[in-house]
Motif scaffolding. Sequence first.
Motif, short mmCIF file in Angstrom:
data_model
loop_
_atom_site.label_atom_id
_atom_site.label_comp_id
_atom_site.label_asym_id
_atom_site.label_seq_id
_atom_site.Cartn_x
_atom_site.Cartn_y
_atom_site.Cartn_z
N LYS A 1 0.83 -1.21 0.00
CA LYS A 1 0.00 0.00 0.00
C LYS A 1 0.86 1.26 0.00
CE LYS A 1 -3.68 2.38 2.56
NZ LYS A 1 -4.55 2.35 3.75
N THR A 2 1.89 1.28 0.84
CA THR A 2 2.79 2.45 0.89
C THR A 2 3.47 2.69 -0.44
OG1 THR A 2 3.18 2.08 3.25
CG2 THR A 2 4.78 3.44 2.08
N SER A 3 3.94 1.62 -1.08
CA SER A 3 4.65 1.76 -2.36
C SER A 3 3.74 2.33 -3.44
CB SER A 3 5.21 0.41 -2.80
OG SER A 3 6.11 -0.10 -1.83
N ILE A 4 2.50 1.82 -3.52
CA ILE A 4 1.56 2.32 -4.53
C ILE A 4 1.22 3.78 -4.24
CG2 ILE A 4 -0.74 2.05 -5.51
CD1 ILE A 4 -0.53 -0.93 -4.98
N GLN A 5 1.02 4.12 -2.96
CA GLN A 5 0.69 5.51 -2.60
C GLN A 5 1.83 6.46 -2.94
OE1 GLN A 5 -0.32 4.93 1.56
NE2 GLN A 5 -2.50 5.17 1.14
N GLN A 6 3.07 6.03 -2.75
CA GLN A 6 4.21 6.88 -3.10
C GLN A 6 4.23 7.17 -4.60
OE1 GLN A 6 6.51 8.41 -1.25
NE2 GLN A 6 5.68 7.67 0.70
N CYS A 7 3.93 6.16 -5.39
CA CYS A 7 3.86 6.37 -6.85
C CYS A 7 2.73 7.32 -7.21
CB CYS A 7 3.67 5.03 -7.56
SG CYS A 7 5.06 3.89 -7.39
N CYS A 8 1.59 7.14 -6.56
CA CYS A 8 0.43 8.00 -6.84
C CYS A 8 0.72 9.45 -6.46
CB CYS A 8 -0.79 7.49 -6.09
SG CYS A 8 -1.43 5.93 -6.72
N THR A 9 1.45 9.65 -5.38
CA THR A 9 1.81 11.02 -4.97
C THR A 9 2.67 11.69 -6.03
OG1 THR A 9 1.72 10.37 -2.63
CG2 THR A 9 2.90 12.40 -3.16
N GLN A 10 3.61 10.93 -6.60
CA GLN A 10 4.44 11.49 -7.68
C GLN A 10 3.59 11.83 -8.89
OE1 GLN A 10 7.96 9.05 -8.59
NE2 GLN A 10 7.81 8.13 -6.57
N LEU A 11 2.67 10.93 -9.22
CA LEU A 11 1.82 11.18 -10.39
C LEU A 11 0.90 12.37 -10.17
CD1 LEU A 11 0.72 7.60 -11.53
CD2 LEU A 11 2.33 9.14 -12.66
N LYS A 12 0.46 12.57 -8.93
CA LYS A 12 -0.45 13.68 -8.65
C LYS A 12 0.19 15.01 -9.00
CE LYS A 12 -3.23 15.78 -4.98
NZ LYS A 12 -3.61 15.72 -3.54
N SER A 13 1.47 15.19 -8.63
CA SER A 13 2.15 16.44 -8.96
C SER A 13 2.26 16.62 -10.47
CB SER A 13 3.54 16.47 -8.31
OG SER A 13 4.36 15.45 -8.84
N LYS A 14 2.51 15.51 -11.19
CA LYS A 14 2.59 15.61 -12.65
C LYS A 14 1.23 15.93 -13.25
CE LYS A 14 6.38 12.25 -12.98
NZ LYS A 14 6.81 10.96 -13.57
N ILE A 15 0.19 15.30 -12.71
CA ILE A 15 -1.16 15.54 -13.23
C ILE A 15 -1.58 16.98 -12.96
CG2 ILE A 15 -3.59 14.91 -12.94
CD1 ILE A 15 -2.60 12.04 -12.38
N LEU A 16 -1.25 17.51 -11.76
CA LEU A 16 -1.59 18.90 -11.45
C LEU A 16 -0.89 19.87 -12.40
CD1 LEU A 16 -1.60 18.87 -7.53
CD2 LEU A 16 -3.56 19.14 -9.07
N LYS A 17 0.36 19.58 -12.72
CA LYS A 17 1.08 20.42 -13.68
C LYS A 17 0.39 20.37 -15.04
CE LYS A 17 5.55 19.43 -11.58
NZ LYS A 17 6.83 18.73 -11.81
N ARG A 18 -0.05 19.18 -15.43
CA ARG A 18 -0.72 19.04 -16.72
C ARG A 18 -2.05 19.78 -16.71
NH1 ARG A 18 -0.81 13.31 -19.67
NH2 ARG A 18 1.40 13.85 -19.68
N ILE A 19 -2.78 19.69 -15.58
CA ILE A 19 -4.05 20.42 -15.47
C ILE A 19 -3.81 21.92 -15.53
CG2 ILE A 19 -5.97 20.95 -13.91
CD1 ILE A 19 -5.80 18.05 -12.92
N GLN A 20 -2.74 22.37 -14.82
CA GLN A 20 -2.40 23.80 -14.83
C GLN A 20 -2.06 24.27 -16.24
OE1 GLN A 20 -2.60 26.09 -12.65
NE2 GLN A 20 -1.45 27.73 -13.65
N ALA A 21 -1.29 23.47 -16.95
CA ALA A 21 -0.92 23.83 -18.32
C ALA A 21 -2.15 23.88 -19.22
CB ALA A 21 0.11 22.84 -18.86
N ARG A 22 -3.06 22.91 -19.03
CA ARG A 22 -4.28 22.89 -19.84
C ARG A 22 -5.15 24.11 -19.54
NH1 ARG A 22 -5.51 17.93 -18.97
NH2 ARG A 22 -6.98 18.25 -17.27
#
Length: 673
Positions: free
Chosen positions: A535-556
């Motif tokens: 669970k911790t490992s998957i959550q760590q990956c999701c946290t990284q993706l969240k920052s990338k997704i937020l950047k993509r949303i901001q750019a959009r």
Amino acid sequence: MEIGESSESPEGKKKSKSKTPRKPKDSVLKQKSPAEFFADNKNIAGFDNPGKCLYTTVRELVENALDSAESISKLPIVEITIEEIVRSKFNSMIGLAEHERVDEELYDDFESAKAREKRLAKEARIQEIQAKNANLGKKVKEPVASKAMKGRGETSYYRVTCKDNGKGMPHDDIPNMFGRVLSGTKYGLKQTRGKFGLGAKMALIWSKMSTGLPIEITSSMKGQNYTSFCRLDIDIHRNIPHIHVHEKQDKKERWHGAEIQIVIEGNWTTYRSKILHYMRQMAVITPYAEFLFRFLSDAPDKNVTVKFARRTDIMPPVPLETKYHPSAVDLLLIKRLIAETSKQNLLQLLQHEFVNISKSHAERLIGEMGPDFSHKMLVKSLTSQQIVRIHQLFRQAKFDDPSGDCLSPAGEYNLRLGIIKELHPDMVATYSGSAQVFEGHPFLVEAGVSVGGKDVKQGVNIFRFANRIPLLFEQGADVVTRTALKRINWNSYKINQAQDKIGVFVSIVSTKIPFKGTGKEYIGDDISEIAAAVKTSIQQCCTQLKSKILKRIQAREQQERKRNLSKYIPNVTGAIYDVLKEMSHLHASKRKRYTNEDAEVLNKVSNHIITRETLGEKLAQHVEQVDYEMALEYATQSGVNEEPRENIYIQTLEGESKFVDFQSPVFVFRLFQ
């Protein structure tokens, strides 16, 4: 009728005799060899049905090939070929003459006249319905081809060949390595790919059960001037190899490794997708290997050739054999260690046969065992009661956790490369946790989460690995599946669980994988340490993706805002210019009310220095400036420093070079000497 005379007729007497219970035969004590046991219970080793047998045979041969190459730190090259053999060809291979059927009704695939009439009537009704739908303009489904009746006798045979560039096998050891069950080089406490230690032996048992043909092994080792060739099968009742040919041949090429060829019964049609899926997942977890898979058939349209190219030359370290942790041993294991140890006294036994027991710690343990124990006590003199006391103390005492130095995970770098190489996702994040412990065994969890990509279905797609081998069956009960589907709140990471194409990759390595079920195809959800680490490992990956997704949303959002502002520039420009032009035509007395700057602007409009076009350009520049300032402010607040990036492709090294690798989670720095 006389007293005591039976009133039953002779027929009644006969019936009463037939109902007399039979006397059971005396049971005879029988024994089974290990080969005979696995032949009778082949489902335990993954040989449930012909299709699964073909899949498991491919898996065992590929994993053996990888182990062989990695043991000598050689980048693996594995060629796997499945050749379909029709029944007529198989019969000619074993010297069986073709035989025409005499009594058709005797066969399972016989179709009676009534059954044929019923089938044809059904097909006619379907064609009639399709014709009506076509006339009405409705969508017509493709007609389903009627399945040919396949009897039990219509068997498919396949020749499976696997060739690698590993270390090869010693000439004299080949018969026992393939013809004796529960003998091999992988036994011991270390991270291994195997589940039972059977390897190709179970494939040989299935070959003997289904085709009766022997296995052929060609092997060559570095420095040898000959090639070993062996053709053998197995004596299942005695668990010994039955050797047909075992000879040394002239070495015609500079090759080292092994080539194994076996003919088995199988089913490619039903397990085609599983085998290709396995090869694809193996390419994900071992991007440093090169795989060439071929399926050959007499029908050219059924042929398949897939090459999984190597993406990196960085290999994980070789797993190291380790010693047992005191909390993970039982009475039987302690007795075996005592029987096999070369140490003389009890103090040396505790120090050198177990991990995390120093000399001072061993002395304290011996003092706690009681007056019957001493430091110089001979190991061979320990009684059964004293061994029980040692075991009880091991269960109660406190020991440091074992380290994960003996483990060999794929590594974040390789996992990321494998995911990118095979799935081509829009974005990917990886995480490698630190070593943890369950029941005295170290384990390590690595995870990767991807969004988007090719050949990925909508929703959560689970990819499970245990000791760097893919797990394809019994996914629903696995700890990874349950964690990803039930314990991760995907919406909180800006990921849509239902619509996005999500790939969840989890690799668990350990000296002991806690498989569940007889087939060892999934890891249970009942070990809290492993469940929490996943669970911790998957959550760590999701946290990284969240920052990338937020950047993509901001750019959009930035692009949308810019597009909306730019859309109104022509209208705003026309309106402002018309007002300025009208103001520039005012009487001089009314112009005195404007300041110098405003008057200067009106003069420029009158003199055609400011035109409709120049005003539009100024407004467009202003939109660009405001957009840039807002983006800069967002980057400053979120602590992001985005700089231009350039893709760099590094060619694979040619030739021999000396270097040292410094590995980090996201890159490998190579220092040449």
